[in-house]
Design a protein around this motif. Structure first.
Motif, PDB file in Angstrom:
ATOM      1  N   SER A 124      30.427 -26.454  43.786  1.00  0.00           N
ATOM      2  CA  SER A 124      30.293 -25.071  44.243  1.00  0.00           C
ATOM      3  C   SER A 124      29.461 -24.179  43.334  1.00  0.00           C
ATOM      4  O   SER A 124      28.857 -23.217  43.793  1.00  0.00           O
ATOM      5  N   GLU A 156      25.483 -35.052  48.409  1.00  0.00           N
ATOM      6  CA  GLU A 156      24.747 -33.825  48.687  1.00  0.00           C
ATOM      7  C   GLU A 156      23.770 -33.571  47.536  1.00  0.00           C
ATOM      8  O   GLU A 156      24.183 -33.354  46.396  1.00  0.00           O
ATOM      9  N   ALA A 192      26.460 -26.878  51.480  1.00  0.00           N
ATOM     10  CA  ALA A 192      26.822 -27.033  52.891  1.00  0.00           C
ATOM     11  C   ALA A 192      28.225 -27.591  53.033  1.00  0.00           C
ATOM     12  O   ALA A 192      29.070 -27.048  53.746  1.00  0.00           O
ATOM     13  N   SER A 193      28.511 -28.656  52.298  1.00  0.00           N
ATOM     14  CA  SER A 193      29.772 -29.376  52.489  1.00  0.00           C
ATOM     15  C   SER A 193      30.989 -28.587  52.017  1.00  0.00           C
ATOM     16  O   SER A 193      31.984 -28.465  52.750  1.00  0.00           O
ATOM     17  N   SER A 194      30.945 -28.060  50.792  1.00  0.00           N
ATOM     18  CA  SER A 194      32.101 -27.325  50.279  1.00  0.00           C
ATOM     19  C   SER A 194      32.341 -26.053  51.078  1.00  0.00           C
ATOM     20  O   SER A 194      33.485 -25.688  51.362  1.00  0.00           O
ATOM     21  N   ARG A 195      31.256 -25.385  51.453  1.00  0.00           N
ATOM     22  CA  ARG A 195      31.395 -24.132  52.191  1.00  0.00           C
ATOM     23  C   ARG A 195      32.104 -24.345  53.530  1.00  0.00           C
ATOM     24  O   ARG A 195      33.044 -23.631  53.869  1.00  0.00           O
ATOM     25  N   LEU A 196      31.676 -25.370  54.274  1.00  0.00           N
ATOM     26  CA  LEU A 196      32.304 -25.645  55.563  1.00  0.00           C
ATOM     27  C   LEU A 196      33.677 -26.274  55.393  1.00  0.00           C
ATOM     28  O   LEU A 196      34.639 -25.910  56.083  1.00  0.00           O
ATOM     29  N   GLY A 197      33.781 -27.234  54.468  1.00  0.00           N
ATOM     30  CA  GLY A 197      35.054 -27.918  54.271  1.00  0.00           C
ATOM     31  C   GLY A 197      36.153 -26.996  53.794  1.00  0.00           C
ATOM     32  O   GLY A 197      37.294 -27.061  54.275  1.00  0.00           O
ATOM     33  N   ALA A 199      36.253 -23.707  54.196  1.00  0.00           N
ATOM     34  CA  ALA A 199      36.566 -22.749  55.259  1.00  0.00           C
ATOM     35  C   ALA A 199      37.611 -23.326  56.220  1.00  0.00           C
ATOM     36  O   ALA A 199      38.589 -22.651  56.591  1.00  0.00           O
ATOM     37  N   ILE A 200      37.427 -24.571  56.616  1.00  0.00           N
ATOM     38  CA  ILE A 200      38.391 -25.220  57.517  1.00  0.00           C
ATOM     39  C   ILE A 200      39.716 -25.416  56.808  1.00  0.00           C
ATOM     40  O   ILE A 200      40.792 -25.160  57.373  1.00  0.00           O
ATOM     41  N   GLU A 203      41.727 -22.121  56.480  1.00  0.00           N
ATOM     42  CA  GLU A 203      42.312 -21.688  57.748  1.00  0.00           C
ATOM     43  C   GLU A 203      43.519 -22.552  58.107  1.00  0.00           C
ATOM     44  O   GLU A 203      44.531 -22.052  58.625  1.00  0.00           O
ATOM     45  N   ARG A 258      36.257 -13.637  53.672  1.00  0.00           N
ATOM     46  CA  ARG A 258      36.649 -14.754  54.530  1.00  0.00           C
ATOM     47  C   ARG A 258      37.061 -15.985  53.739  1.00  0.00           C
ATOM     48  O   ARG A 258      37.665 -16.909  54.287  1.00  0.00           O
TER      49      ARG A 258
END
Length: 286
Positions: A124, A156, A192-197, A199-200, A203, A258
């Motif tokens: 990150s 990555e 890309a990966s940490s940001r999306l992973g 976030a999910i 949540e 977020r």
């Protein structure tokens, strides 16, 4: 050094779970010598044990041939950064803390030959900002491996603003030489990966916190409904809640509200419920 295969002489800075996995990956993919540097003798011995255990597992499963005695001479561990002087590439895999990353990278760079390359396994932290702390930032990039490294097919490749075109090409080819697929991204918070992973994952933790469903049912929804190979909460247990909390705090600071970590996540970390490595997280592993 050509781009047809992995470099012959590799250095790995940090021999924890990720560093050991990275060392194993280069060994079984053809590197002639892999040298791990750790903070003290005890940590170095533990790193050697981790890599040796991974090699033994690969032998047991028939992934590599020969005996353990054939492989271990190609692995060296040390507490001296000077052993990096002969390495063509050094991959840093120390804890995800800015001060530790900078200090470790600077000490490693000071030992490298002028034509050697340096990479960080950060998940990150800004690769551009790390590169700004180095004397040869054009020879530096991110190579973000995924846990468990031996089984993961993704690396990555993160390009800092200063990363040279030659290193971009080489990094892609090294990842291919490891039998993995490179995903090339420009430096941005969480890549890309940490940001999306994350976030999910965040949540999913909020859903547990709010009583929407159990951890198992949330994970099953993503595995069965969206074809995830593993649910986001089980994955958080594998990564470590403390590790994911650190990433979330960084993304919260750089990308906004977020990514604010749920209170449940903070409470679990405070209780030492970090996932598989402590025997308890969203699931019980004891």
């Amino acid at each position: 050094m050509t781009d047809a295969a992995v470099p012959a002489r590799i250095g790995v800075l940090g021999g924890g779970r990720m560093g050991a996995g990275i060392s194993h990956a280069f060994l079984v993919s053809g590197s002639e010598q892999v040298t791990v540097v750790e903070i003290n003798d005890a940590a170095a011995a533990a790193a050697a044990e981790r890599v040796t255990s991974d090699l033994a597992s690969s032998l047991d499963r028939g992934k590599i041939s020969g005996s353990l005695a054939d492989w271990t001479p190609r692995l060296a561990v040390s507490t001296d950064y000077g052993v990096f002087a002969d390495c063509q590439l050094v991959v840093e895999a120390v804890p995800e803390k800015w001060e530790i990353k900078v200090s470790s990278l600077q000490q490693a760079e000071a030992q490298l030959a002028p034509d050697a390359w340096l990479a960080t396994n950060t998940s990150s932290i800004s690769v551009t900002q790390l590169g700004e702390q180095l004397k040869r930032p054009e020879r530096f990039c991110g190579m973000h491996f995924f846990n468990p490294v031996p089984a993961s097919k993704l690396v990555e490749v993160v390009l800092a603003a200063q990363t040279s075109d030659e290193l971009t090409r080489l990094a892609r080819s090294w990842v291919g030489g490891l039998g993995k697929t490179p995903v090339v991204v420009n430096d941005a918070p969480g890549f890309a990966s940490s940001r999306l992973g994350v976030a999910i994952g965040l949540e999913a933790i909020r859903m547990v916190e709010e009583g929407v469903a159990s951890a198992e049912d949330i994970d099953n929804a993503m595995v069965l409904g969206y074809k995830f190979p593993i649910g986001p909460l089980a994955l958080t247990d594998i990564v470590g809640l403390d590790v994911r909390l650190g990433i979330a705090e960084y993304l919260h600071a750089t990308l906004g509200e977020r990514f604010e970590p749920p209170q449940l996540m903070r409470d679990m970390v405070s209780r030492g419920e970090l996932g598989r490595k402590t025997g308890k997280g969203f699931y019980n592993y004891e």
